[in-house]
Write a protein that holds these residues in place. Structure first.
Motif, PDB file in Angstrom:
ATOM      1  N   ILE A  21     -11.769  14.103 -10.058  1.00 15.48           N
ATOM      2  CA  ILE A  21     -11.702  14.938  -8.736  1.00 15.48           C
ATOM      3  C   ILE A  21     -12.694  14.026  -7.794  1.00 15.48           C
ATOM      4  N   LEU A  22     -13.862  13.749  -8.527  1.00 14.30           N
ATOM      5  CA  LEU A  22     -14.789  12.927  -7.547  1.00 14.30           C
ATOM      6  C   LEU A  22     -14.224  11.631  -7.291  1.00 14.30           C
ATOM      7  N   LEU A  23     -13.884  10.824  -8.023  1.00 16.22           N
ATOM      8  CA  LEU A  23     -13.300   9.507  -7.983  1.00 16.22           C
ATOM      9  C   LEU A  23     -12.175   9.571  -6.872  1.00 16.22           C
ATOM     10  N   LYS A  24     -11.301  10.492  -7.058  1.00 18.98           N
ATOM     11  CA  LYS A  24     -10.198  10.363  -5.959  1.00 18.98           C
ATOM     12  C   LYS A  24     -10.609  10.937  -4.483  1.00 18.98           C
ATOM     13  N   LYS A  25     -11.748  11.518  -4.573  1.00 19.11           N
ATOM     14  CA  LYS A  25     -12.222  12.025  -3.215  1.00 19.11           C
ATOM     15  C   LYS A  25     -13.108  10.785  -2.881  1.00 19.11           C
ATOM     16  N   GLY A  26     -13.318   9.665  -3.514  1.00 21.15           N
ATOM     17  CA  GLY A  26     -13.838   8.465  -2.993  1.00 21.15           C
ATOM     18  C   GLY A  26     -15.332   8.285  -3.242  1.00 21.15           C
ATOM     19  N   VAL A  27     -15.844   9.213  -4.147  1.00 21.28           N
ATOM     20  CA  VAL A  27     -17.358   9.019  -4.502  1.00 21.28           C
ATOM     21  C   VAL A  27     -17.201   7.784  -5.404  1.00 21.28           C
ATOM     22  N   GLY A  28     -18.156   6.884  -5.503  1.00 22.04           N
ATOM     23  CA  GLY A  28     -18.584   5.765  -6.311  1.00 22.04           C
ATOM     24  C   GLY A  28     -18.531   6.261  -7.590  1.00 22.04           C
ATOM     25  N   PHE A  29     -18.137   5.031  -8.408  1.00 20.77           N
ATOM     26  CA  PHE A  29     -18.049   5.568  -9.939  1.00 20.77           C
ATOM     27  C   PHE A  29     -19.323   6.038 -10.558  1.00 20.77           C
TER      28      PHE A  29
END
Length: 114
Positions: free
Chosen positions: A78-86
């Motif tokens: 979810i966080l990755l798809k929202k553009g939060v860095g790895f």
């Protein structure tokens, strides 16, 4: 020599998941979702102690503690798809998972589950 065998076999499993995931995330996910570490830990525990009671206790503990670990696998994508860095996604997901672990251990203790 026994410890080297245990280390080598465990390392092979981790590397295999990593390499297979490069080619197929579904196959890598399937392999990673298998409780291979748990299988190995139970085998090593039984071979080291000969105690099926200890293996049963470990299995029961794993059951209860798998539940909070699922939060990591739900939150990270979810966080990755929202553009939060790895790194941030991984860190946040880990912190949330640890909080769920602590909550689960509190609940288990409250209900008398060791």
């Amino acid at each position: 020599m026994y410890y080297l065998l245990k280390i080598a076999l465990t390392a092979v499993v981790v590397v295999a998941v990593s390499e297979i995931s490069k080619r197929s995330s579904l196959l890598g996910g399937a392999l990673a979702s298998l409780p291979l570490v748990s299988f190995l830990a139970m085998i090593w525990l039984y071979l080291d102690t000969g105690s099926s009671d200890k293996v049963a206790e470990l299995s029961r503990s794993i059951f209860w503690l798998v539940l909070p670990s699922l939060s990591f696998f739900l939150l990270l994508p979810i966080l990755l798809k929202k553009g939060v860095g790895f790194s941030a996604s991984f860190g946040i997901s880990t912190v949330v998972m640890v909080c769920f672990y602590l909550g689960m251990m509190f609940c288990l203790k409250k209900f008398g589950i060791q």
